[in-house]
Design an enzyme around this catalytic site. Sequence first.
Site, short mmCIF file in Angstrom:
data_model
loop_
_atom_site.label_atom_id
_atom_site.label_comp_id
_atom_site.label_asym_id
_atom_site.label_seq_id
_atom_site.Cartn_x
_atom_site.Cartn_y
_atom_site.Cartn_z
N LYS A 48 0.86 -1.20 0.00
CA LYS A 48 0.00 0.00 0.00
C LYS A 48 0.88 1.23 0.00
O LYS A 48 1.88 1.28 0.72
CB LYS A 48 -0.87 -0.04 1.26
CG LYS A 48 -1.58 1.23 1.60
CD LYS A 48 -1.49 1.58 3.09
CE LYS A 48 -0.14 2.07 3.51
NZ LYS A 48 -0.06 2.73 4.83
N VAL A 61 9.12 -5.38 6.92
CA VAL A 61 8.17 -5.30 8.04
C VAL A 61 8.29 -3.94 8.73
O VAL A 61 9.38 -3.37 8.77
CB VAL A 61 8.51 -6.46 9.01
CG1 VAL A 61 7.73 -6.35 10.30
CG2 VAL A 61 8.23 -7.80 8.33
N ALA A 62 7.17 -3.44 9.27
CA ALA A 62 7.13 -2.12 9.94
C ALA A 62 7.73 -1.06 9.02
O ALA A 62 8.66 -0.34 9.36
CB ALA A 62 7.87 -2.15 11.28
N ILE A 105 4.30 0.49 4.29
CA ILE A 105 3.62 0.10 3.05
C ILE A 105 2.56 -0.96 3.36
O ILE A 105 2.14 -1.71 2.48
CB ILE A 105 4.60 -0.38 1.96
CG1 ILE A 105 5.65 -1.33 2.52
CG2 ILE A 105 5.26 0.82 1.28
CD1 ILE A 105 6.59 -1.91 1.47
N GLY A 106 2.15 -0.98 4.60
CA GLY A 106 0.96 -1.76 4.98
C GLY A 106 1.12 -3.25 4.87
O GLY A 106 0.13 -3.95 4.72
N SER A 163 -1.08 -5.05 7.26
CA SER A 163 -2.49 -4.76 6.96
C SER A 163 -2.92 -5.44 5.67
O SER A 163 -4.03 -5.98 5.57
CB SER A 163 -2.71 -3.25 6.81
OG SER A 163 -2.20 -2.57 7.92
N ASP A 171 -5.38 0.55 8.82
CA ASP A 171 -5.10 0.47 7.37
C ASP A 171 -5.78 -0.74 6.71
O ASP A 171 -5.71 -0.89 5.49
CB ASP A 171 -3.59 0.29 7.15
CG ASP A 171 -2.86 1.62 7.09
OD1 ASP A 171 -3.53 2.65 6.99
OD2 ASP A 171 -1.61 1.60 7.14
O1 C5P Z 1 -4.47 0.55 13.81
P1 C5P Z 1 -3.03 0.14 13.88
O2 C5P Z 1 -2.81 -1.01 14.82
O3 C5P Z 1 -2.41 -0.07 12.55
O4 C5P Z 1 -2.27 1.39 14.49
C1 C5P Z 1 -1.03 1.30 15.14
C2 C5P Z 1 -0.82 2.55 15.97
O5 C5P Z 1 -0.58 3.67 15.12
C3 C5P Z 1 -1.99 2.95 16.83
O6 C5P Z 1 -1.95 2.32 18.09
C4 C5P Z 1 -1.81 4.46 16.97
O7 C5P Z 1 -0.83 4.73 17.96
C5 C5P Z 1 -1.21 4.84 15.63
N1 C5P Z 1 -2.25 5.30 14.68
C6 C5P Z 1 -2.80 6.56 14.86
N2 C5P Z 1 -3.76 7.00 13.98
C7 C5P Z 1 -4.12 6.22 12.92
C8 C5P Z 1 -3.54 4.96 12.72
C9 C5P Z 1 -2.59 4.52 13.63
O8 C5P Z 1 -2.47 7.28 15.80
N3 C5P Z 1 -5.04 6.68 12.08
#
Ligand code: C5P
Length: 293
Positions: free
Chosen positions: A18, A104-105, A108-109, A112, A145
């Site tokens: 992504k 990883v990390a 680019i998702g 997700s 994502d």
């Molecule tokens: O949702 P996901 O697990 O991918 O998000 C990882 C972390 O990134 C969240 O815990 C948050 O700290 C941060 N995040 C955010 N706003 C977003 C997406 C992610 O602050 N829209």
Amino acid sequence: MSLDVPLDGVVIMEAPAKLNLYLHVTGRRDDGYHELDSLVAFASVGDRLRVEPAPELSLKIEGFFAEELDADTGNLVWRAAEAVRETAEITGGARITLTKNLPVAAGIGGGSADAAATVRALVQLWDMHPTSHDLSGLALSLGADVPVCLFGRSAYMRGIGEWVEPGPALPLVFLVLVNPGIPVSTPAVFMARQPPYSQKSPNLNETDDVTDFVDQLARRGNDLEAPAMGAAPVIGEVIDALEVAEDCLLARMSGSGATCFGLFKSREQADRVARDIRAKSPAWWVESADLIG
Ligand code: C5P
């Protein structure tokens, strides 16, 4: 976008990388999540998922970046499989093999996209017929994502990721993706993004002219670039390497980093630049790819 190849009950699903062509942080919610305004598209490189019927759930990870991940119940693929199984009240399992081609990390998702591909693959394997509403709720519960990755085509992503609206048809444009091999923590990068936040922007004007498209993108940016560079200054070197490359139309970081992309008018240009950057920085992950709208 996803490639399904039913073969004796086997489902194979692509999990494309992504890209956030632009990413603006427009606010912060009380729960700490950030509100986004982003145009997302996908690349013709990605991970690959294979699922086949089995009495229990199992996960095996292979591929170049397999060592970076644990194939345990904390893996997003595993969590996605459990979530689908619960939704469908399925008692059986699936043998899942993830081929991890993406770093990883990396912004680019990868995780997700893998989760979205797991959902798609298992829905097919178990012959489920969920509503899109059920699926988007399930996707969001796996990560901000995941809904856009499940959508799988160019899209505007707003809210924390729960609002996904079809994006414009994209002009023909080619990519070079570069990751310097430093994992970047998404929560840490978001936390470092301090106010003031960006204003919400209107959608881009749809165009099949690459120059016009790139001009519009160039007027936007990735608000997470500066905080990510604070955590991993090498991102600045990656962007420089792309920006100085001949024929590069635009260089930008994706998501919370550290992967950056360059846009090019032709596949030959992108291939050549990928070769040059790989030769100069052999430790970096460098891929040329098509942009999929
Ligand atoms: O949702 P996901 O697990 O991918 O998000 C990882 C972390 O990134 C969240 O815990 C948050 O700290 C941060 N995040 C955010 N706003 C977003 C997406 C992610 O602050 N829209």
